[in-house]
Scaffold this motif. Structure first.
Motif, PDB file in Angstrom:
ATOM      1  N   MET A   1      96.729 -53.526  66.328  1.00 46.73           N
ATOM      2  CA  MET A   1      97.034 -51.802  66.220  1.00 46.73           C
ATOM      3  C   MET A   1      97.525 -51.260  65.137  1.00 46.73           C
ATOM      4  N   LEU A   2      98.373 -51.977  65.049  1.00 45.16           N
ATOM      5  CA  LEU A   2      99.481 -51.934  64.169  1.00 45.16           C
ATOM      6  C   LEU A   2      98.862 -51.437  62.595  1.00 45.16           C
ATOM      7  N   ILE A   3      97.704 -52.770  62.174  1.00 41.53           N
ATOM      8  CA  ILE A   3      97.782 -52.886  61.537  1.00 41.53           C
ATOM      9  C   ILE A   3      96.251 -51.900  61.285  1.00 41.53           C
ATOM     10  N   MET A   4      95.388 -51.668  62.360  1.00 44.72           N
ATOM     11  CA  MET A   4      94.130 -50.959  62.077  1.00 44.72           C
ATOM     12  C   MET A   4      94.002 -49.702  62.628  1.00 44.72           C
ATOM     13  N   LEU A   5      94.582 -49.547  63.668  1.00 39.14           N
ATOM     14  CA  LEU A   5      94.365 -48.233  64.076  1.00 39.14           C
ATOM     15  C   LEU A   5      94.378 -47.143  63.497  1.00 39.14           C
ATOM     16  N   PRO A   6      95.702 -46.725  62.572  1.00 42.48           N
ATOM     17  CA  PRO A   6      95.932 -45.465  61.874  1.00 42.48           C
ATOM     18  C   PRO A   6      94.416 -45.162  60.541  1.00 42.48           C
ATOM     19  N   THR A   7      94.272 -46.198  60.339  1.00 42.03           N
ATOM     20  CA  THR A   7      93.288 -45.964  59.480  1.00 42.03           C
ATOM     21  C   THR A   7      91.678 -46.241  60.434  1.00 42.03           C
ATOM     22  N   ALA A   8      91.177 -46.906  61.882  1.00 41.46           N
ATOM     23  CA  ALA A   8      90.295 -46.516  62.042  1.00 41.46           C
ATOM     24  C   ALA A   8      90.656 -44.929  62.916  1.00 41.46           C
ATOM     25  N   PHE A   9      91.575 -44.579  63.239  1.00 40.88           N
ATOM     26  CA  PHE A   9      91.804 -43.375  63.708  1.00 40.88           C
ATOM     27  C   PHE A   9      91.159 -42.159  62.892  1.00 40.88           C
ATOM     28  N   PHE A  10      91.271 -42.141  61.410  1.00 37.78           N
ATOM     29  CA  PHE A  10      91.171 -40.880  61.047  1.00 37.78           C
ATOM     30  C   PHE A  10      89.594 -41.506  60.746  1.00 37.78           C
ATOM     31  N   ALA A  11      88.831 -42.827  60.481  1.00 36.68           N
ATOM     32  CA  ALA A  11      87.138 -42.811  60.071  1.00 36.68           C
ATOM     33  C   ALA A  11      87.162 -42.018  61.522  1.00 36.68           C
ATOM     34  N   GLY A  12      87.095 -42.579  62.691  1.00 37.57           N
ATOM     35  CA  GLY A  12      86.517 -41.464  64.020  1.00 37.57           C
ATOM     36  C   GLY A  12      86.558 -40.421  64.191  1.00 37.57           C
ATOM     37  N   THR A  13      87.440 -39.583  62.929  1.00 33.86           N
ATOM     38  CA  THR A  13      86.980 -37.395  63.032  1.00 33.86           C
ATOM     39  C   THR A  13      86.127 -38.072  62.259  1.00 33.86           C
ATOM     40  N   THR A  14      85.410 -38.128  61.199  1.00 37.28           N
ATOM     41  CA  THR A  14      84.663 -38.500  59.791  1.00 37.28           C
ATOM     42  C   THR A  14      83.080 -37.809  60.621  1.00 37.28           C
TER      43      THR A  14
END
Length: 1003
Positions: A356-369
């Protein structure tokens, strides 16, 4: 009273969200389970995961596009959605039967008929696509149908809230589905059971959606059709579709790269993969949740998308910067957690936190698009078809991203540069969207300039300052807790391949190791005169043993290339006309060239042909029947490797063996337990008629199997071939040493299978894939199986296997094989007890000397009173002496130990000690009648068990051995009752006793 959601909009949306959450849960269970099914078919988990992900998204793109094209004409989208969920559930129920039918057709008819390897691969992938593509198309239609139906019923003004809420629910359900599949459904129901569970969820979802879809559904909102707006709408549609396509492609490059990156740190196991997948999807879900309110309030949703794209790219670059820390964190987990089942649970939790620490920030913004792109089109008057179009291009981008990552970017650029390229794509999309759609010229220019500078700085900083250190990447920290290869080691080779990252490292002691994802698969000592690595006897025996059982082999296949030593050894037989080495990762072969000096035949001999392919598909595609097939896969805990230990694989192999063909299986006995090895034995048992079992060293079991009856092994023949140098370098100098490593035949094999009583590991009930990661974390070892040559009693000799190394047969000083070390100890000890001196032999002579001194200490009692305590002490020492000498020394050497013991000069000895010496003397001489009588005399003595439990166990075994030699198995089995009566709980030879009992039960 019927519930009409259109009458209660505030209450209806949570219900729809709950239904769609369950739908996402079922969908990810399907995706997860499909990857296991297709992994068994395609031959590698990485290929299967990539294909399933691509087909999953590709099918969803088709389904979404079909809804965009025809969905407006549907009167009730929610009930249409319910019908699709029902059909998906029915397909889930039928999938297992369909899989067996299609793959059976492929292996039995289609692949053999194709001929060309390229066409065979195309055929195989086409069959895999045909298995899951129809269901994925239906799954792709569900989001636009649900979203369109809810938007119709709830009216305008809430587009972002509805789309974000549904996307959040579906993604959250998907994250839960990945975990439920791996940790609950697979262990309890296997692949078929998990499919049924997902189907039941579909049926429940279908029923709930059908009820929620009651009542009339408003017509879809009209599409703006004015001529003035038409050109602008088309341009906007093109920009949005291209942007969502490229953004989604980059996002799925992230997912594939992150999984590969983290696999190097946390281990490439089934559990680790599902935790990483769940972490990425959870990030997408949180992003969708965060954007659902902001999308509706934003006056420029595409400008907001631009900001999200910039932040996504920068987050990915930041992930690359902090990635090196993952190895340190995993090392801390390994060192801090106890190697227990509870520790493994905490390790998985820590793995999830790191992911989560490595992947979640990137995935978070991917979920907004996705919600923002869709809202932008809906506001522009594109109408309901916009939902399906955006979803279709989003999923189509995912397909391109997955295939590009696996087959192009990672092999050509490596993990780091593939990640940077994906981030650059997102950063570019962000800058372009801000430049086109951010209101206000002054603000736009300033923002675009700032964003461009930040993007360029982030990319350059990552390229120049972030290092993916091969010393860390090759460390295998998840196994031993060390975050780096020792600094005085030298990384000779490191490449990111399609399926794994391969490294070759030279250690300070001269050993060169080749590893996949940090897991060492082979090690060879490259310095002349230095001791061989522990792997070398295994690889040499893998290649040579089948040549001992097949007098004139012509064609051989080796599954798994490793260092190339096994292939090299097979080619040492001039009768061999061709060796097909089958390796699924091309970089493994490239890395193995660093062993060229030790394995020249593997690369230079024209009879050697190396194939980059899956073993099962390779064999099915050819009409060749091999005289020899050797399987040397990596450890079973690695995701996807379990398919090479499955019942289905063993049932498949005999059809590709010649009538007198020989199959050899390497089974690692480390990072696993006896019972999991038992699941492999249970899988093999029905497929072959005859077996021989060898221990190459203290941790590697080799099983030689055949569909017919095998004759006696001609070990002498091997030393007449061009193999003597290879044997010598591995520490095996005479044929007797090979015979000494044999621990069983078919009867022993079936006795072990019966004794361990484990269900067979299967492609559909993957016991190894689920349980072996736990045993790897706990550092377990199949101690009973690994210790079969060292049972403490010569049971295997009594059963017709293994003789002590006779005469002056040398034993290797490398200590890879404990019985050879124990043989040296026994010889030294016998020499000391005969009154002689011993030569210095390191640890072996020191061990013998310490034992001799303990025995010498009792002489002070010879003229004293033999108290019961003193008698018990000496009985214990005699039993220990018997364990150290009788299994490892021939009768001639043992003459001075028990038969004519000059060292035991007390006269007279108490009766109990005389009885024990008589028993051990008979055992030393291999005098069966004397063994039976001495055992009976000891056991008939009053209080024998109180005097020595160990000697009593020897007495029972001696009588059983005599009964076996007299061909009285019933008598030997009847004597087993004495174990519980006399020895009981403190049984020092529990494994020997049960092995013998099961051996007697097998006819």
């Amino acid at each position: 009273m019927k519930l009409n959601p259109s009458d209660q909009p505030g209450f209806a949306l949570p219900l729809f969200i709950a239904v769609f959450l369950a739908s996402g849960l079922a969908g990810l269970i399907y995706q997860s389970i499909w990857s296991h099914y297709l992994g068994a078919f395609l031959g590698h988990a990485a290929y299967a995961q990539a294909l399933v992900l691509a087909l999953f998204m590709g099918g969803m793109a088709i389904g979404a596009w079909l809804v965009a094209r025809f969905g407006e004409n549907w009167r009730n989208l929610i009930r249409g959605y319910a019908l699709l969920e029902l059909i998906i559930g029915l397909a889930g129920l039928a999938f297992h039967w369909l899989y067996l039918t299609v793959t059976g057709l492929g292996y039995d008819i289609l692949l053999p008929a194709v001929g060309s390897p390229g066409l065979a691969a195309t055929m195989k992938w086409s069959l895999a696509a045909a298995l899951i593509l129809p269901q994925t198309i239906l799954l792709g239609a569900t989001f636009p149908l649900m979203a369109g139906g809810v938007l119709r019923r709830l009216g305008t003004g809430r587009d972002g809230r509805v789309l974000g809420g549904l996307y959040f629910a579906n993604s959250l359900g998907a994250a839960a589905g990945a975990l439920i599949a791996a940790f609950i459904l697979l262990p309890r129901g296997g692949l078929p059971g998990a499919m049924v569970a997902a189907a039941i969820i579909n049926f429940l979802v279908a029923g709930a959606a059908w009820l929620l879809g009651s009542g009339p559904e408003p017509r879809p909102r009209p599409v703006t059709t004015s001529a003035a707006a038409g050109g602008g709408r088309r341009r906007l549609l093109l920009v949005v579709l291209l942007a969502t396509f490229a953004s989604s492609a980059a996002s799925f490059v992230y997912e594939v790269v992150f999984v590969r990156m983290l696999g190097l740190a946390v281990g490439n196991t089934l559990h680790a993969f599902e935790l990483m997948l769940a972490s990425f999807i959870a990030g997408i879900a949180l992003g969708a949740l965060w954007i659902r309110q902001r999308a509706d309030s934003s006056s420029a949703p595409l400008a907001l998308v631009g900001i999200m794209q910039l932040l996504m790219g920068l987050a990915a670059l930041a992930a690359a910067a902090v990635y090196a820390g993952a190895f340190t964190w995993v090392g801390y987990l390994i060192s801090a957690l106890s190697p227990t089942d509870q520790g493994y649970v905490l390790f998985n939790a820590g793995t999830a936190a790191i992911a989560m620490l490595i992947m979640l920030p990137t995935a978070f913004f991917a979920g907004t698009t996705l919600p923002l792109f869709t809202v932008a089109l809906l506001r522009s008057g594109q109408g309901e078809p916009a939902i399906g179009k955006v979803y279709a291009f989003n999923t189509l981008g995912a397909v391109v991203g997955v295939f590009a990552a696996v087959h192009l970017l990672i092999p050509l650029l490596g993990l780091k540069n593939a990640l940077i390229l994906a981030a650059a794509i997102d950063l570019g999309i962000g800058v372009i969207l801000l430049w086109r759609y951010l209101p206000g010229l002054r603000q736009r220019n300033l923002t675009v300039t700032t964003a461009s500078g930040a993007a360029l700085a982030g990319v350059l900083a990552t390229v120049l300052l972030v290092e993916f250190d091969p010393l860390r990447l090759a460390s295998g920290v998840y196994r031993h807790g060390l975050a780096e290869v020792p600094e005085d080691s030298q990384v000779l080779f490191y490449r990111d391949g399609k399926t794994a990252s391969v490294s070759v490292v030279r250690n300070p002691n001269g050993t060169v190791v080749i590893a996949t994802n940090g897991k060492v698969d082979a090690a060879i000592q490259m310095d002349e005169g230095a001791p061989a690595s522990g792997d070398e006897p295994t690889m040499v025996m893998l290649g040579s043993l089948p040549l001992a059982y097949h007098p004139a082999p012509r064609k051989a296949a080796v599954i798994g290339f490793g260092s190339g030593l096994t292939t090299h050894v097979v080619l040492g037989d001039p009768a061999i006309e061709r060796v097909d080495s089958i390796e699924i990762e091309s970089q493994m072969v490239a890395g193995a060239r660093h062993f060229h000096r030790r394995v020249p035949r593997a690369f230079e001999d024209p009879r050697s042909v190396i194939h980059i392919d899956d073993a099962k598909s390779f064999l099915a595609n050819r009409q060749t029947r091999y005289d020899v097939i050797i399987s040397e896969p990596s450890n079973p805990w690695i995701s996807g490797i379990g398919a090479l230990f499955s019942r289905e694989f063993y049932e498949f192999l005999p059809r590709h063996l010649a009538p007198d063909g020989v199959f050899v299986q390497w089974i690692q006995l480390y990072e696993i337990d006896d019972f999991l090895v038992g699941s492999i034995l249970s899988a093999m048992a029905p497929a072959f008629a005859d077996f021989r079992i060898y221990l190459a060293n203290d941790s590697d079991m080799l099983i030689v199997a055949s569909s017919g009856r095998m004759g006696a092994a001609d070990h002498e023949r091997l030393f007449e071939l061009d193999l003597a140098a290879d044997f010598a370098l591995a520490g095996i100098e005479r044929p007797e040493q090979l015979e000494f490593r044999r621990v069983g035949d078919a009867r022993v094999f079936h006795a072990l299978t019966r004794m361990l009583r484990q269900p067979a590991h299967s492609d559909f009930h993957p016991i190894l894939s689920l349980e072996a990661p736990r045993t790897r974390f706990r550092g377990l070892r199949a101690d009973h199986l690994a210790g079969m040559p060292d049972l403490g009693v010569p049971l295997l000799e009594w059963l017709g296997h293994r003789q002590p190394l006779a005469g002056e047969t040398t034993t290797a000083g490398r200590e890879h094989f404990a019985p050879e070390f124990n043989t040296r100890v026994a010889r030294h000890l016998a020499e000391l007890l005969a009154g002689g001196a011993i030569t210095e032999d390191g640890r072996a002579s020191a061990t013998a000397l310490a034992a001799w001194r303990r025995l010498a200490a009792f002489r002070q009692w010879c003229d004293a009173d033999w108290t019961p305590d003193r008698q018990q002490w000496l009985l214990s020492e005699l039993a220990t002496l018997a364990t150290r000498t009788i299994p490892y020394a021939d009768p001639e050497r043992l003459q001075s130990v028990f038969v004519d013991p000059a060292w035991l000069d007390c006269d007279p000895l108490p009766d109990v000690l005389e009885l024990a010496m008589t028993l051990f003397g008979a055992l030393s001489a291999r005098d069966w009648q004397a063994m039976d009588l001495a055992g009976e005399n000891w056991l008939s003595m009053e209080r024998s068990i109180e005097m020595s439990m160990e000697v009593s166990a020897w007495a029972i075994l001696a009588r059983q051995a005599a009964a076996i030699q007299a061909n009285q198995p019933e008598q030997a089995a009847a004597l087993d009752a004495l174990w519980n009566e006399l020895v009981g709980i403190g049984d020092p030879y529990h494994f020997s006793r049960h092995l013998l009992l099961n051996w007697l039960a097998f006819r």
